[in-house]
Design a protein around this motif. Structure first.
Motif, PDB file in Angstrom:
ATOM      1  N   MET A  88     -32.094 -12.405 -72.483  1.00 22.07           N
ATOM      2  CA  MET A  88     -31.735 -11.558 -73.615  1.00 22.07           C
ATOM      3  C   MET A  88     -31.298 -12.456 -74.773  1.00 22.07           C
ATOM      4  O   MET A  88     -30.892 -13.600 -74.544  1.00 22.07           O
ATOM      5  N   PRO A  89     -31.335 -11.936 -76.003  1.00 21.19           N
ATOM      6  CA  PRO A  89     -30.867 -12.749 -77.139  1.00 21.19           C
ATOM      7  C   PRO A  89     -29.432 -13.248 -76.967  1.00 21.19           C
ATOM      8  O   PRO A  89     -29.107 -14.363 -77.367  1.00 21.19           O
ATOM      9  N   GLN A  90     -28.579 -12.455 -76.315  1.00 21.28           N
ATOM     10  CA  GLN A  90     -27.183 -12.843 -76.122  1.00 21.28           C
ATOM     11  C   GLN A  90     -26.970 -13.666 -74.853  1.00 21.28           C
ATOM     12  O   GLN A  90     -25.849 -14.008 -74.524  1.00 21.28           O
ATOM     13  N   GLY A  91     -28.044 -13.949 -74.125  1.00 21.38           N
ATOM     14  CA  GLY A  91     -27.949 -14.730 -72.896  1.00 21.38           C
ATOM     15  C   GLY A  91     -28.588 -13.999 -71.733  1.00 21.38           C
ATOM     16  O   GLY A  91     -28.981 -12.848 -71.859  1.00 21.38           O
ATOM     17  N   GLU A  92     -28.679 -14.666 -70.611  1.00 22.10           N
ATOM     18  CA  GLU A  92     -29.317 -14.060 -69.439  1.00 22.10           C
ATOM     19  C   GLU A  92     -28.414 -13.024 -68.796  1.00 22.10           C
ATOM     20  O   GLU A  92     -27.184 -13.191 -68.758  1.00 22.10           O
ATOM     21  N   GLN A  93     -29.042 -11.973 -68.279  1.00 17.18           N
ATOM     22  CA  GLN A  93     -28.361 -10.966 -67.471  1.00 17.18           C
ATOM     23  C   GLN A  93     -29.036 -10.988 -66.111  1.00 17.18           C
ATOM     24  O   GLN A  93     -30.271 -10.997 -66.030  1.00 17.18           O
ATOM     25  N   THR A  94     -28.244 -10.977 -65.048  1.00 15.87           N
ATOM     26  CA  THR A  94     -28.782 -11.053 -63.700  1.00 15.87           C
ATOM     27  C   THR A  94     -28.283  -9.878 -62.879  1.00 15.87           C
ATOM     28  O   THR A  94     -27.099  -9.525 -62.926  1.00 15.87           O
ATOM     29  N   PHE A  95     -29.207  -9.275 -62.129  1.00 20.26           N
ATOM     30  CA  PHE A  95     -28.927  -8.100 -61.320  1.00 20.26           C
ATOM     31  C   PHE A  95     -29.434  -8.316 -59.897  1.00 20.26           C
ATOM     32  O   PHE A  95     -30.498  -8.901 -59.708  1.00 20.26           O
ATOM     33  N   ARG A  96     -28.666  -7.834 -58.920  1.00 19.09           N
ATOM     34  CA  ARG A  96     -29.102  -7.890 -57.521  1.00 19.09           C
ATOM     35  C   ARG A  96     -29.215  -6.465 -57.013  1.00 19.09           C
ATOM     36  O   ARG A  96     -28.282  -5.659 -57.137  1.00 19.09           O
ATOM     37  N   VAL A  97     -30.369  -6.144 -56.425  1.00 20.53           N
ATOM     38  CA  VAL A  97     -30.577  -4.828 -55.862  1.00 20.53           C
ATOM     39  C   VAL A  97     -29.811  -4.733 -54.549  1.00 20.53           C
ATOM     40  O   VAL A  97     -29.950  -5.596 -53.683  1.00 20.53           O
ATOM     41  N   THR A  98     -28.966  -3.716 -54.426  1.00 19.15           N
ATOM     42  CA  THR A  98     -28.157  -3.552 -53.212  1.00 19.15           C
ATOM     43  C   THR A  98     -28.349  -2.161 -52.616  1.00 19.15           C
ATOM     44  O   THR A  98     -28.808  -1.267 -53.275  1.00 19.15           O
TER      45      THR A  98
ATOM     46  N   PRO B 128     -26.791  -0.692 -56.942  1.00 15.55           N
ATOM     47  CA  PRO B 128     -27.080   0.058 -55.725  1.00 15.55           C
ATOM     48  C   PRO B 128     -28.242   1.030 -55.928  1.00 15.55           C
ATOM     49  O   PRO B 128     -28.362   1.651 -56.986  1.00 15.55           O
ATOM     50  N   ILE B 129     -29.114   1.121 -54.933  1.00 16.88           N
ATOM     51  CA  ILE B 129     -30.212   2.085 -54.976  1.00 16.88           C
ATOM     52  C   ILE B 129     -30.059   3.032 -53.791  1.00 16.88           C
ATOM     53  O   ILE B 129     -29.451   2.684 -52.786  1.00 16.88           O
ATOM     54  N   THR B 130     -30.629   4.230 -53.935  1.00 15.28           N
ATOM     55  CA  THR B 130     -30.493   5.214 -52.869  1.00 15.28           C
ATOM     56  C   THR B 130     -31.675   5.193 -51.913  1.00 15.28           C
ATOM     57  O   THR B 130     -31.532   5.507 -50.744  1.00 15.28           O
ATOM     58  N   GLY B 131     -32.854   4.810 -52.396  1.00 17.08           N
ATOM     59  CA  GLY B 131     -34.034   4.764 -51.539  1.00 17.08           C
ATOM     60  C   GLY B 131     -34.258   3.368 -50.995  1.00 17.08           C
ATOM     61  O   GLY B 131     -33.385   2.495 -51.057  1.00 17.08           O
ATOM     62  N   ASP B 132     -35.471   3.142 -50.485  1.00 20.32           N
ATOM     63  CA  ASP B 132     -35.820   1.833 -49.930  1.00 20.32           C
ATOM     64  C   ASP B 132     -36.170   0.814 -51.000  1.00 20.32           C
ATOM     65  O   ASP B 132     -36.102  -0.383 -50.765  1.00 20.32           O
ATOM     66  N   MET B 133     -36.599   1.307 -52.176  1.00 17.56           N
ATOM     67  CA  MET B 133     -37.013   0.385 -53.234  1.00 17.56           C
ATOM     68  C   MET B 133     -36.860   1.062 -54.589  1.00 17.56           C
ATOM     69  O   MET B 133     -36.678   2.255 -54.700  1.00 17.56           O
ATOM     70  N   ILE B 134     -36.951   0.230 -55.651  1.00 15.33           N
ATOM     71  CA  ILE B 134     -36.974   0.695 -57.032  1.00 15.33           C
ATOM     72  C   ILE B 134     -37.998  -0.169 -57.755  1.00 15.33           C
ATOM     73  O   ILE B 134     -38.162  -1.356 -57.432  1.00 15.33           O
ATOM     74  N   ARG B 135     -38.697   0.407 -58.690  1.00 16.00           N
ATOM     75  CA  ARG B 135     -39.672  -0.370 -59.472  1.00 16.00           C
ATOM     76  C   ARG B 135     -38.946  -1.124 -60.589  1.00 16.00           C
ATOM     77  O   ARG B 135     -37.900  -0.686 -61.085  1.00 16.00           O
TER      78      ARG B 135
ATOM     79  N   THR C 248     -44.552 -10.039 -64.467  1.00 17.69           N
ATOM     80  CA  THR C 248     -45.114  -9.315 -65.607  1.00 17.69           C
ATOM     81  C   THR C 248     -45.595  -7.918 -65.237  1.00 17.69           C
ATOM     82  O   THR C 248     -46.187  -7.241 -66.065  1.00 17.69           O
ATOM     83  N   ARG C 249     -45.335  -7.490 -64.017  1.00 17.80           N
ATOM     84  CA  ARG C 249     -45.769  -6.157 -63.576  1.00 17.80           C
ATOM     85  C   ARG C 249     -44.594  -5.188 -63.602  1.00 17.80           C
ATOM     86  O   ARG C 249     -43.630  -5.353 -62.852  1.00 17.80           O
ATOM     87  N   ARG C 250     -44.692  -4.171 -64.430  1.00 18.13           N
ATOM     88  CA  ARG C 250     -43.631  -3.173 -64.544  1.00 18.13           C
ATOM     89  C   ARG C 250     -43.433  -2.422 -63.232  1.00 18.13           C
ATOM     90  O   ARG C 250     -42.335  -2.015 -62.896  1.00 18.13           O
ATOM     91  N   GLY C 251     -44.492  -2.249 -62.470  1.00 13.41           N
ATOM     92  CA  GLY C 251     -44.433  -1.500 -61.223  1.00 13.41           C
ATOM     93  C   GLY C 251     -44.032  -2.314 -60.013  1.00 13.41           C
ATOM     94  O   GLY C 251     -44.062  -1.800 -58.895  1.00 13.41           O
ATOM     95  N   ARG C 252     -43.651  -3.556 -60.210  1.00 14.79           N
ATOM     96  CA  ARG C 252     -43.242  -4.414 -59.093  1.00 14.79           C
ATOM     97  C   ARG C 252     -42.152  -3.719 -58.285  1.00 14.79           C
ATOM     98  O   ARG C 252     -41.152  -3.258 -58.833  1.00 14.79           O
ATOM     99  N   GLN C 253     -42.349  -3.627 -56.987  1.00 12.46           N
ATOM    100  CA  GLN C 253     -41.369  -2.983 -56.125  1.00 12.46           C
ATOM    101  C   GLN C 253     -40.253  -3.963 -55.771  1.00 12.46           C
ATOM    102  O   GLN C 253     -40.511  -5.094 -55.353  1.00 12.46           O
ATOM    103  N   LEU C 254     -39.028  -3.495 -55.948  1.00  9.85           N
ATOM    104  CA  LEU C 254     -37.859  -4.306 -55.636  1.00  9.85           C
ATOM    105  C   LEU C 254     -37.119  -3.670 -54.470  1.00  9.85           C
ATOM    106  O   LEU C 254     -36.918  -2.456 -54.440  1.00  9.85           O
ATOM    107  N   THR C 255     -36.735  -4.489 -53.516  1.00  9.53           N
ATOM    108  CA  THR C 255     -35.969  -3.997 -52.367  1.00  9.53           C
ATOM    109  C   THR C 255     -34.602  -4.673 -52.363  1.00  9.53           C
ATOM    110  O   THR C 255     -34.356  -5.625 -53.120  1.00  9.53           O
ATOM    111  N   ARG C 256     -33.733  -4.187 -51.518  1.00  5.83           N
ATOM    112  CA  ARG C 256     -32.367  -4.730 -51.458  1.00  5.83           C
ATOM    113  C   ARG C 256     -32.380  -6.248 -51.246  1.00  5.83           C
ATOM    114  O   ARG C 256     -33.154  -6.760 -50.458  1.00  5.83           O
ATOM    115  N   GLY C 257     -31.508  -6.897 -51.985  1.00  7.90           N
ATOM    116  CA  GLY C 257     -31.383  -8.351 -51.887  1.00  7.90           C
ATOM    117  C   GLY C 257     -32.144  -9.105 -52.958  1.00  7.90           C
ATOM    118  O   GLY C 257     -31.849 -10.269 -53.208  1.00  7.90           O
TER     119      GLY C 257
END
Length: 74
Positions: A64-74, A7-14, A48-57
């Motif tokens: 990762m070495p131990q396997g993939e981790q997946t996250f959804r911005v909500t 969960p994010i509080t604003g409209d986007m997160i980098r 490859t852009r650290r500053g890529r803006q991510l929005t909900r959804g």
């Protein structure tokens, strides 16, 4: 595939901020290294852009070495 909702509080997160928030990266420099290695994808495309803006959804997958981790911005 397990998807962790972030969960994010604003409209986007980098992308670098998200990786720090979910404890994948210890710092901004570490986030930049992970992203620069090509191990991070956003909505199925390598990002490859650290500053890529991510929005909900948007889905971020990190190879990762131990396997993939997946996250959804909500």
């Amino acid at each position: 595939m397990d998807i962790e909702d972030v969960p994010i509080t604003g409209d986007m997160i980098r992308l670098g901020q998200l990786l720090k928030y979910v404890n994948v990266a210890e710092s901004g420099a570490h986030a930049a290294a992970i992203i620069g290695s090509g191990d991070v994808s956003v909505d199925g495309e390598v990002e490859t852009r650290r500053g890529r803006q991510l929005t909900r959804g948007m889905v971020v997958t990190v190879a990762m070495p131990q396997g993939e981790q997946t996250f959804r911005v909500t």
